[in-house]
Design an enzyme around this catalytic site. Structure first.
Site, PDB file in Angstrom:
ATOM      1  N   CYS A 338       0.833  -1.197   0.000  1.00 23.84           N
ATOM      2  CA  CYS A 338       0.000   0.000   0.000  1.00 23.84           C
ATOM      3  C   CYS A 338       0.880   1.265   0.000  1.00 23.84           C
ATOM      4  O   CYS A 338       1.539   1.552  -0.991  1.00 23.84           O
ATOM      5  CB  CYS A 338      -0.960  -0.034   1.187  1.00 23.84           C
ATOM      6  SG  CYS A 338      -2.406   1.035   0.951  1.00 23.84           S
ATOM      7  N   HIS A 436      -3.767  -5.586   1.508  1.00 21.62           N
ATOM      8  CA  HIS A 436      -3.390  -5.936   2.869  1.00 21.62           C
ATOM      9  C   HIS A 436      -3.908  -7.342   3.202  1.00 21.62           C
ATOM     10  O   HIS A 436      -4.869  -7.818   2.599  1.00 21.62           O
ATOM     11  CB  HIS A 436      -4.002  -4.959   3.875  1.00 21.62           C
ATOM     12  CG  HIS A 436      -3.497  -3.561   3.748  1.00 21.62           C
ATOM     13  ND1 HIS A 436      -2.234  -3.195   4.116  1.00 21.62           N
ATOM     14  CD2 HIS A 436      -4.102  -2.440   3.281  1.00 21.62           C
ATOM     15  CE1 HIS A 436      -2.070  -1.894   3.909  1.00 21.62           C
ATOM     16  NE2 HIS A 436      -3.192  -1.421   3.394  1.00 21.62           N
TER      17      HIS A 436
END
Length: 490
Positions: A338, A436
């Site tokens: 991310c 994630h």
């Protein structure tokens, strides 16, 4: 009948509120009770995506799992995600609702109580018992006027309170008794009992302490809970939990795959590290500021960030950019998740001022990609396979920004709908993606570790977490008066 409720507040942060609520959720769920967790206001950059398309604090997602119910935005209606020392993004019932400085937020809170009470009412309509977790300290009388997180909520919703103190940090008698004496009498009357948590050694030595607290507060002693060592295997709620790991994760590294993680100030979604930490052949080294990245590192992992551009500036100020590039030149590998993925590219642009002033900065240049931050946040549970190995994963996306560039032609992931995510460098040593939770998937974690030359354990991470939750429930049942808790709830 609407659910009964009981609130667990603390004498301070990190006294074990989240863990005790999670353990009690599993205990009551195992007994057949329809139990749900609730935290009116949370402050954490460790968040989870819910099935209804919003985000809540990771601790509430773990508590929902413990209760064997799907996580909902109503379990944590107000989530603050710190972006600086004095400012945070505000999430209301799962959706971004702006940002505010610390002082400004104190006046905004009075307008958020209706959302908090609305979410609480929705949960009450479909449960037998609600276990409410307070935030920070119940004795913050300087913030009491517009409080929605502790006694302010308890009084508005008429929910009795159990106060938790942490004996491991010292001063637990003074912190519990002191809370009684600084609170307004009406607030203090909401507290009906207390728990002393994290006891080490001979519990009988604190019997007089429990009696003294009871005498001085007139609160019911609910339990003296011994330290639960397996808590380290569960996702930490916030960066305070990571500080404890800094003290221990550099030991027993010989013969293990070494993963170094720079500890940036606005690190987020750091539970991505937990499945790796629990692998017996892996050592995860959290590198604190002021230290270089160890030269014997096998993989440098850059996790998510709530303030990517600012964290990138810190990374450079610490000289970690030099360490990372030297590591790649030596043949080492780097993975960005991310915000960490965005840092690995050539540029990060923030034309709309999402993370502060509008600006564009040069990134690390290890991937031929560029990122532009936008106002739309991507929140979704996803599944697919690792592009290189075909190993299956499930995870979630939680990010702003769109990444483009030629290295996307070598994706890191493939979603089940055929879309790709992430990028891999030409030399194959640098990679990144937006997803994630990748390493919670056993197949994906095993394939990733095998590619790095390390034998995976073959153990199920999800089974490990559930096993710890079951043992935590048994631990609390042994040391807490559960019948008394039920008597206090209303």
């Amino acid at each position: 009948m609407p659910a009964r409720a009981l609130m667990f507040s603390g004498t301070g942060s990190d006294v074990g509120k989240s863990l005790i609520v999670a353990g009690l959720c599993r205990l009551f769920a195992n007994r057949g009770t329809r139990v749900v967790p609730f935290k009116p206001q949370n402050m954490s950059n460790n968040a989870a995506v819910t099935a209804d398309g919003g985000e809540i604090g990771r601790a509430q997602a773990l508590q929902a799992r413990a209760a064997r119910v799907a996580p909902s935005v109503h379990m944590n209606p107000v989530l603050l995600k710190p972006q600086s020392e004095t400012g945070a993004q505000i999430i209301v019932q799962g959706r971004m609702a702006g940002s505010a400085g610390a002082r400004e937020f104190q006046t905004k809170k009075r307008d958020l109580m209706s959302a908090v009470l609305g979410s609480f009412a929705r949960l009450k309509a479909d449960a037998d018992l609600i276990l409410v977790e307070g935030a920070g300290s119940a004795s913050e009388i300087n913030l009491r006027a517009n409080d929605i997180a502790n006694i302010g909520f308890a009084r508005a919703a008429d929910v009795p309170v159990v106060l938790i103190g942490d004996i491991d940090r010292g001063g637990v008698i003074a912190s519990l008794v002191g809370t009684k004496h600084v609170l307004d009498p009406g607030d203090a009357a909401m507290i009906r009992g207390f728990i002393v948590n994290k006891m080490r050694g001979d519990a009988s030595l604190f019997a007089d302490g429990m009696a003294a607290i009871e005498r001085l507060t007139q609160w019911v002693p609910i339990g003296l809970v011994p330290y639960f060592d397996e808590a380290r295997k569960l996702p930490a709620e916030d960066a305070l939990g990571l500080r404890d790991l800094l003290k221990s994760c550099s030991s027993e590294r010989v013969g293990k795959l070494m993963i170094a993680v720079p500890m940036l100030p606005r690190i987020s979604n750091f539970d991505d590290l937990d499945p790796l930490r629990n692998e017996p052949n892996v050592s995860v080294e959290l590198v604190d500021r002021g230290r270089p990245i160890p030269a014997d590192t096998d993989l440098i992992l850059l996790p998510g960030s709530k303030a990517t551009i600012d964290d990138l500036a810190v990374l450079r100020a610490e000289g970690w950019d030099i360490d990372i590039k030297a590591h790649v030149r030596r043949g080492g590998r780097v993975l960005g998740l991310c915000g960490g993925y965005q840092m690995l590219g050539k540029y990060i642009s923030d034309p709309h001022g999402i993370e502060g002033p509008a600006r564009s900065v040069e990134a690390l240049g290890l991937l031929d990609v560029e990122t532009e931050l936008g106002s739309e946040k991507r929140l979704a549970n996803v599944e697919g396979t690792l592009y290189a190995s075909g190993a299956a994963f499930t995870g979630y996306e939680m990010h702003v920004g769109k990444t483009t560039g030629s290295d996307l032609d070598r994706p890191f992931l493939t979603f089940t709908d055929g879309r790709h995510d992430g990028a891999v460098s030409r030399n194959g040593r640098v990679a990144g993606c937006y997803v994630h939770g990748l390493f919670s998937s056993d197949a994906a974690r095993a394939a990733f570790l095998s590619k790095l030359g390390t034998e995976p354990s073959g153990e199920s991470y999800e089974a490990l977490v559930d096993g710890v939750l079951d043992r935590l429930a048994e631990h609390l049942a042994e040391h807490i008066d559960i019948d008394c808790l039920l008597t206090l709830a209303r």
